[in-house]
Each structure stands twice: as C-alpha cells, then as structure tokens.
Design an enzyme around this catalytic site. Structure first.
Site, PDB file in Angstrom:
ATOM      1  N   LYS A 148      41.991 -53.038   5.537  1.00  0.00           N
ATOM      2  CA  LYS A 148      43.011 -52.875   4.500  1.00  0.00           C
ATOM      3  C   LYS A 148      42.458 -53.282   3.146  1.00  0.00           C
ATOM      4  O   LYS A 148      41.602 -54.159   3.026  1.00  0.00           O
ATOM      5  CB  LYS A 148      44.276 -53.654   4.826  1.00  0.00           C
ATOM      6  CG  LYS A 148      44.184 -55.160   4.665  1.00  0.00           C
ATOM      7  CD  LYS A 148      45.563 -55.787   4.848  1.00  0.00           C
ATOM      8  CE  LYS A 148      45.521 -57.289   4.677  1.00  0.00           C
ATOM      9  NZ  LYS A 148      46.868 -57.872   4.617  1.00  0.00           N
ATOM     10  N   SER A 196      47.126 -36.609  -1.765  1.00  0.00           N
ATOM     11  CA  SER A 196      46.194 -37.640  -1.311  1.00  0.00           C
ATOM     12  C   SER A 196      46.268 -38.896  -2.167  1.00  0.00           C
ATOM     13  O   SER A 196      47.108 -39.021  -3.040  1.00  0.00           O
ATOM     14  CB  SER A 196      44.750 -37.139  -1.292  1.00  0.00           C
ATOM     15  OG  SER A 196      44.297 -36.949  -2.615  1.00  0.00           O
ATOM     16  N   THR A 212      48.990 -40.715   3.834  1.00  0.00           N
ATOM     17  CA  THR A 212      48.278 -39.623   3.190  1.00  0.00           C
ATOM     18  C   THR A 212      46.819 -39.711   3.620  1.00  0.00           C
ATOM     19  O   THR A 212      46.502 -40.364   4.609  1.00  0.00           O
ATOM     20  CB  THR A 212      48.458 -39.645   1.651  1.00  0.00           C
ATOM     21  OG1 THR A 212      47.944 -38.422   1.098  1.00  0.00           O
ATOM     22  CG2 THR A 212      47.811 -40.839   0.998  1.00  0.00           C
ATOM     23  N   TYR A 213      45.925 -39.057   2.877  1.00  0.00           N
ATOM     24  CA  TYR A 213      44.500 -39.117   3.191  1.00  0.00           C
ATOM     25  C   TYR A 213      43.726 -39.509   1.938  1.00  0.00           C
ATOM     26  O   TYR A 213      44.222 -39.401   0.821  1.00  0.00           O
ATOM     27  CB  TYR A 213      43.997 -37.792   3.768  1.00  0.00           C
ATOM     28  CG  TYR A 213      44.110 -36.638   2.794  1.00  0.00           C
ATOM     29  CD1 TYR A 213      43.062 -36.305   1.945  1.00  0.00           C
ATOM     30  CD2 TYR A 213      45.283 -35.898   2.705  1.00  0.00           C
ATOM     31  CE1 TYR A 213      43.174 -35.262   1.037  1.00  0.00           C
ATOM     32  CE2 TYR A 213      45.406 -34.854   1.811  1.00  0.00           C
ATOM     33  CZ  TYR A 213      44.341 -34.537   0.984  1.00  0.00           C
ATOM     34  OH  TYR A 213      44.462 -33.513   0.082  1.00  0.00           O
ATOM     35  N   GLY A 241      49.864 -35.706  -5.925  1.00  0.00           N
ATOM     36  CA  GLY A 241      50.845 -34.830  -5.295  1.00  0.00           C
ATOM     37  C   GLY A 241      52.128 -35.570  -4.958  1.00  0.00           C
ATOM     38  O   GLY A 241      52.598 -36.418  -5.719  1.00  0.00           O
ATOM     39  N   ALA A 242      52.686 -35.284  -3.794  1.00  0.00           N
ATOM     40  CA  ALA A 242      53.963 -35.893  -3.388  1.00  0.00           C
ATOM     41  C   ALA A 242      53.882 -37.410  -3.357  1.00  0.00           C
ATOM     42  O   ALA A 242      54.867 -38.098  -3.650  1.00  0.00           O
ATOM     43  CB  ALA A 242      54.384 -35.362  -2.023  1.00  0.00           C
ATOM     44  N   ALA A 243      52.709 -37.969  -3.032  1.00  0.00           N
ATOM     45  CA  ALA A 243      52.546 -39.432  -2.989  1.00  0.00           C
ATOM     46  C   ALA A 243      52.794 -40.067  -4.358  1.00  0.00           C
ATOM     47  O   ALA A 243      53.174 -41.237  -4.441  1.00  0.00           O
ATOM     48  CB  ALA A 243      51.155 -39.794  -2.490  1.00  0.00           C
TER      49      ALA A 243
END
Length: 127
Positions: A9, A25, A57-58, A71-73
């Site tokens: 993490k 992403s 996400t990635y 994007g959506a993130a």
C-alpha cells in the site's frame, strides 16, 4: 486453501490532479510504484481518507510525486485529498501467519518517508 491478503500500500498519498476527460485509471509516480512493488496496469483499490469513498481502477506510470485520478475515478477525489492505494495477492493460508505487506508511508508532497515490509497494527497513528 488460498486467502487474499494485503500485498502493498501507498499510505496517505496526496492527490495532485484529477482529470475527468481521460480514458480512466490512476497515474502514480514511478518511484512510488517501485517502492511498493506495484506494476503498471495492476488493479488497485483506493480509499479516500477525506470523504470515505472506496473504488477500484488500474495503474499507469507517471512523473515524480504524481498521483492523478483519471476518467470516472476523478469524481471520487479532489486535488489535495489524502488516499490509500492498496494491492492484494493470493497466498497459501499456511503462509499467512508469516506474511508482511509492503508499506510505503508518504509525506504531504508524496515523498517517501519509509518503505518496506512491516506489520500493521490496529490503532497505530501515522504522523
């Protein structure tokens, strides 16, 4: 039997940008990726400390100190928010008692304060 455990993490990363008009992403600086043993295109779970949002996400690799939600993130955090970025791995249950995740502690500028395999204990306050 196998169980899923925390692999690594990035703790208390600061969001440096949020770019809604992008494919998607999270962009993470290469030095942070290397310290955490994370890979480009790997799935990550993200926990927003400021608002409690949790999403997946990635990864794509970025510049030094960069943490950019794309994007959506980008709807899930704002510039300046503190987030935790986590990866997980499957291990044999018999190995779980000796498992230690890689923990990378970051300062407010996303500089690495410490990194390495270490236990995480309940109630530990991060300075």
């Amino acid at each position: 039997m196998q169980i899923e455990v925390l692999k690594s993490k990035l703790h208390r990363a600061t969001v440096t940008n949020a770019n809604l008009n992008y494919e998607g992403s999270i962009t993470i600086g290469k030095e942070m990726l290397e310290a955490a043993g994370m890979r480009e295109y790997q799935k990550v779970d993200i926990y927003n400390i400021n608002n409690g949002a949790r999403f997946s996400t990635y990864i794509i690799s970025g510049g030094k100190g960069e943490i950019c939600l794309n994007g959506a993130a980008a709807r899930m955090a704002q510039q300046g928010d503190k987030i935790i970025i986590a990866t997980y791995a499957w291990i044999d249950e018999k190995d779980a008692d000796n498992w230690l995740p890689t923990v990378v502690l970051l300062d407010d500028g996303n500089e690495i304060k410490s990194a390495g395999k270490k236990p995480i204990t309940a109630g530990t306050k991060v300075q």
